[in-house]
Enzyme design. Sequence first.
Site, PDB file in Angstrom:
ATOM      1  N   CYS A  85     -10.374  -9.482  60.148  1.00  0.00           N
ATOM      2  CA  CYS A  85      -9.482  -8.460  60.701  1.00  0.00           C
ATOM      3  C   CYS A  85     -10.000  -7.047  60.472  1.00  0.00           C
ATOM      4  CB  CYS A  85      -8.098  -8.604  60.106  1.00  0.00           C
ATOM      5  SG  CYS A  85      -7.342 -10.119  60.659  1.00  0.00           S
ATOM      6  N   HIS A  89      -4.169  -0.837  60.404  1.00  0.00           N
ATOM      7  CA  HIS A  89      -4.187  -2.203  60.953  1.00  0.00           C
ATOM      8  C   HIS A  89      -2.833  -2.888  60.710  1.00  0.00           C
ATOM      9  CE1 HIS A  89      -5.137  -6.331  61.770  1.00  0.00           C
ATOM     10  NE2 HIS A  89      -5.137  -6.688  60.504  1.00  0.00           N
ATOM     11  N   ASN A 120      -0.457  -9.358  65.266  1.00  0.00           N
ATOM     12  CA  ASN A 120      -1.722  -9.005  64.610  1.00  0.00           C
ATOM     13  C   ASN A 120      -2.853  -9.635  65.415  1.00  0.00           C
ATOM     14  OD1 ASN A 120      -4.043  -9.057  63.024  1.00  0.00           O
ATOM     15  ND2 ASN A 120      -2.993  -9.562  61.121  1.00  0.00           N
TER      16      ASN A 120
HETATM   17  C1  LIG Z   1       6.271 -10.726  57.755  1.00  0.00           C
HETATM   18  C2  LIG Z   1       5.977 -11.601  56.533  1.00  0.00           C
HETATM   19  C3  LIG Z   1       5.103 -12.763  56.961  1.00  0.00           C
HETATM   20  C4  LIG Z   1       7.326 -12.162  56.000  1.00  0.00           C
HETATM   21  O1  LIG Z   1       8.173 -11.074  55.620  1.00  0.00           O
HETATM   22  P1  LIG Z   1       8.719 -10.938  54.128  1.00  0.00           P
HETATM   23  O2  LIG Z   1       9.417  -9.641  53.986  1.00  0.00           O
HETATM   24  O3  LIG Z   1       7.645 -11.211  53.150  1.00  0.00           O
HETATM   25  O4  LIG Z   1       9.839 -12.086  54.126  1.00  0.00           O
HETATM   26  P2  LIG Z   1      10.254 -13.065  52.971  1.00  0.00           P
HETATM   27  O5  LIG Z   1       9.958 -12.505  51.616  1.00  0.00           O
HETATM   28  O6  LIG Z   1      11.667 -13.453  53.257  1.00  0.00           O
HETATM   29  O7  LIG Z   1       9.324 -14.308  53.194  1.00  0.00           O
HETATM   30  C5  LIG Z   1       9.722 -15.369  54.048  1.00  0.00           C
HETATM   31  C6  LIG Z   1       9.209 -16.640  53.407  1.00  0.00           C
HETATM   32  O8  LIG Z   1       7.796 -16.716  53.665  1.00  0.00           O
HETATM   33  C7  LIG Z   1       7.115 -16.934  52.430  1.00  0.00           C
HETATM   34  N1  LIG Z   1       5.803 -16.331  52.529  1.00  0.00           N
HETATM   35  C8  LIG Z   1       5.479 -15.139  53.049  1.00  0.00           C
HETATM   36  N2  LIG Z   1       4.153 -14.953  53.000  1.00  0.00           N
HETATM   37  C9  LIG Z   1       3.642 -16.060  52.454  1.00  0.00           C
HETATM   38  C10 LIG Z   1       2.324 -16.478  52.161  1.00  0.00           C
HETATM   39  N3  LIG Z   1       1.289 -15.702  52.463  1.00  0.00           N
HETATM   40  N4  LIG Z   1       2.154 -17.697  51.615  1.00  0.00           N
HETATM   41  C11 LIG Z   1       3.215 -18.479  51.343  1.00  0.00           C
HETATM   42  N5  LIG Z   1       4.469 -18.137  51.623  1.00  0.00           N
HETATM   43  C12 LIG Z   1       4.693 -16.944  52.161  1.00  0.00           C
HETATM   44  C13 LIG Z   1       8.011 -16.267  51.400  1.00  0.00           C
HETATM   45  O9  LIG Z   1       7.740 -16.751  50.105  1.00  0.00           O
HETATM   46  C14 LIG Z   1       9.385 -16.681  51.889  1.00  0.00           C
HETATM   47  O10 LIG Z   1       9.603 -18.026  51.529  1.00  0.00           O
HETATM   48  P3  LIG Z   1      11.090 -18.568  51.236  1.00  0.00           P
HETATM   49  O11 LIG Z   1      11.761 -17.619  50.315  1.00  0.00           O
HETATM   50  O12 LIG Z   1      10.872 -19.930  50.616  1.00  0.00           O
HETATM   51  O13 LIG Z   1      11.754 -18.644  52.575  1.00  0.00           O
HETATM   52  C15 LIG Z   1       5.323 -10.730  55.419  1.00  0.00           C
HETATM   53  O14 LIG Z   1       5.209 -11.519  54.259  1.00  0.00           O
HETATM   54  C16 LIG Z   1       3.978 -10.188  55.781  1.00  0.00           C
HETATM   55  O15 LIG Z   1       3.853  -9.268  56.579  1.00  0.00           O
HETATM   56  N6  LIG Z   1       2.939 -10.713  55.145  1.00  0.00           N
HETATM   57  C17 LIG Z   1       1.558 -10.232  55.287  1.00  0.00           C
HETATM   58  C18 LIG Z   1       0.870 -11.139  56.242  1.00  0.00           C
HETATM   59  C19 LIG Z   1      -0.620 -11.184  56.002  1.00  0.00           C
HETATM   60  O16 LIG Z   1      -1.098 -11.648  54.972  1.00  0.00           O
HETATM   61  N7  LIG Z   1      -1.404 -10.754  56.999  1.00  0.00           N
HETATM   62  C20 LIG Z   1      -2.856 -10.949  57.011  1.00  0.00           C
HETATM   63  C21 LIG Z   1      -3.634  -9.691  56.735  1.00  0.00           C
HETATM   64  S1  LIG Z   1      -5.353 -10.017  56.856  1.00  0.00           S
HETATM   65  C22 LIG Z   1      -5.532 -10.141  58.533  1.00  0.00           C
HETATM   66  O17 LIG Z   1      -4.997  -9.312  59.219  1.00  0.00           O
HETATM   67  C23 LIG Z   1      -6.264 -11.239  59.154  1.00  0.00           C
HETATM   68  C24 LIG Z   1      -7.157 -12.012  58.541  1.00  0.00           C
HETATM   69  C25 LIG Z   1      -7.747 -13.165  59.208  1.00  0.00           C
HETATM   70  C26 LIG Z   1      -9.013 -13.563  58.839  1.00  0.00           C
HETATM   71  C27 LIG Z   1      -9.595 -14.674  59.386  1.00  0.00           C
HETATM   72  C28 LIG Z   1      -8.896 -15.437  60.355  1.00  0.00           C
HETATM   73  O18 LIG Z   1      -9.463 -16.527  60.857  1.00  0.00           O
HETATM   74  C29 LIG Z   1      -7.650 -15.017  60.730  1.00  0.00           C
HETATM   75  C30 LIG Z   1      -7.079 -13.895  60.148  1.00  0.00           C
END
Ligand SMILES: CC(C)(COP(=O)(O)OP(=O)(O)OC[C@H]1O[C@@H](n2cnc3c(N)ncnc32)[C@H](O)[C@@H]1OP(=O)(O)O)[C@@H](O)C(=O)NCCC(=O)NCCSC(=O)/C=C/c1ccc(O)cc1
Length: 389
Positions: A157, A298, A331
Amino acid sequence: MGFCVSGTRATIMGIGTAVPTNVLQQSSFSDYYFETTNSNHMVDLKAKFANICEKTMIEKRHLYMSDEFIRSSPSITAYNSPSLNLRQGLADAAIPQLGAEAARHAIADWGRQASNITHLVFCTTVSGCMPGADFELIKLLDLPLSTRRFMLYQAGCHGAGISMRLAKDLAENNHGSRVLVVCSEVITMAFRGPSKSHMGNLVGQAIFDDAAGAIIIGAEPTGNERPLFEMVSASQDIIPGTEEMVVSKLYEDGIVYTLHRDVALHISRNIEGRVKKALERASLLTKDWNEELFWVVHPGGREILDKVESSLVLRKEKMDVSRKVMAQHGNTLSSCVIVVMDEMRKRSRKRGLPTAGEGLEWGLLFSFGPGLTVETILLRALHNQEPNA
Ligand SMILES: CC(C)(COP(=O)(O)OP(=O)(O)OC[C@H]1O[C@@H](n2cnc3c(N)ncnc32)[C@H](O)[C@@H]1OP(=O)(O)O)[C@@H](O)C(=O)NCCC(=O)NCCSC(=O)/C=C/c1ccc(O)cc1
């Protein structure tokens, strides 16, 4: 008003983007995804996925794969099934096609002939073949056969940052050169069904999408060239101890990535240091990062934008453009930050602002990827007129 170009420094002379026509609404994506991957029996996981989709703040996403293709490709909709041949076949066609469309827009925006391009930097996170997407682009755009090509596969990314940094060096060290940068991404390689033991995959399925972005980079603009931004500096940093945060591997069942829960946390803890370093290196005494800087960040995920904003104590509107791009596109990996730059200069022009950077002179572009790697580009926004106006 506007700012003058300073001599031999690389500038961004044209920007273009392209998206596929298949549009998916995020509000119904959990239904669509669990249905097409035959996973409706995973009731709890589907509810969790619907919650993640909602939290992304994405409204719609563009997909190269058609509904028909998805429904008739069980090896792609399975969580893991040998499928590399099928995926690669689609990427072979999609990556150069989408890239060419974005490049045509960038060339039209630049206002000169494609035959004036001297170098090509082509970047994609997916696909792998030779002759590659860079070679196909030469044919599709009828570029000179002598164009000096650089092909970046598996870029991640932060690929736009890598490509722009390379293009800056090329432009500043090869007199008269005009470098076409193309970042083209489709999630064909990584689309797969859900697994309750792989949450990082599920998060990725909720946010990653398809788009291409292209820019023309060159130094010492001639009379008919109207640069939008000057590239003052470009640097790359690894955030120590974060190599497990984003990992992507190519297997016989396509690209399999893992995204750690703490990606946003690590980026946000590190970003202030990157900002200070870029400003210090340019001897910029900028004190107020709200009033004096524009931000091209980004849109890696909603949480990344939220945490970057709060750790830099930025006002909400400073991240408006990144958020809008995330809402409209998701993204789109390496191409995403180019889409943000394009949106920013269009919005600035529409509002009658004097520079392409929301009326301000200085700004920072950030892209993030595996490593974790941060690419930082210090931009100086120039005039904001219609091309060839
Ligand atoms: C919008 C999200 C996905 C959710 O919003 P939130 O405010 O965190 O919401 P929650 O805290 O309520 O989370 C919802 C649920 O998802 C879970 N969760 C939330 N991220 C996680 C998690 N990475 N693991 C495992 N459980 C999770 C979280 O624990 C929770 O679980 P649960 O309480 O059991 O419902 C937010 O976490 C977010 O923006 N995360 C960042 C996403 C991210 O890492 N982006 C990648 C950046 S790097 C890039 O751009 C690309 C790299 C790439 C490189 C090579 C490729 O081939 C492809 C791509």
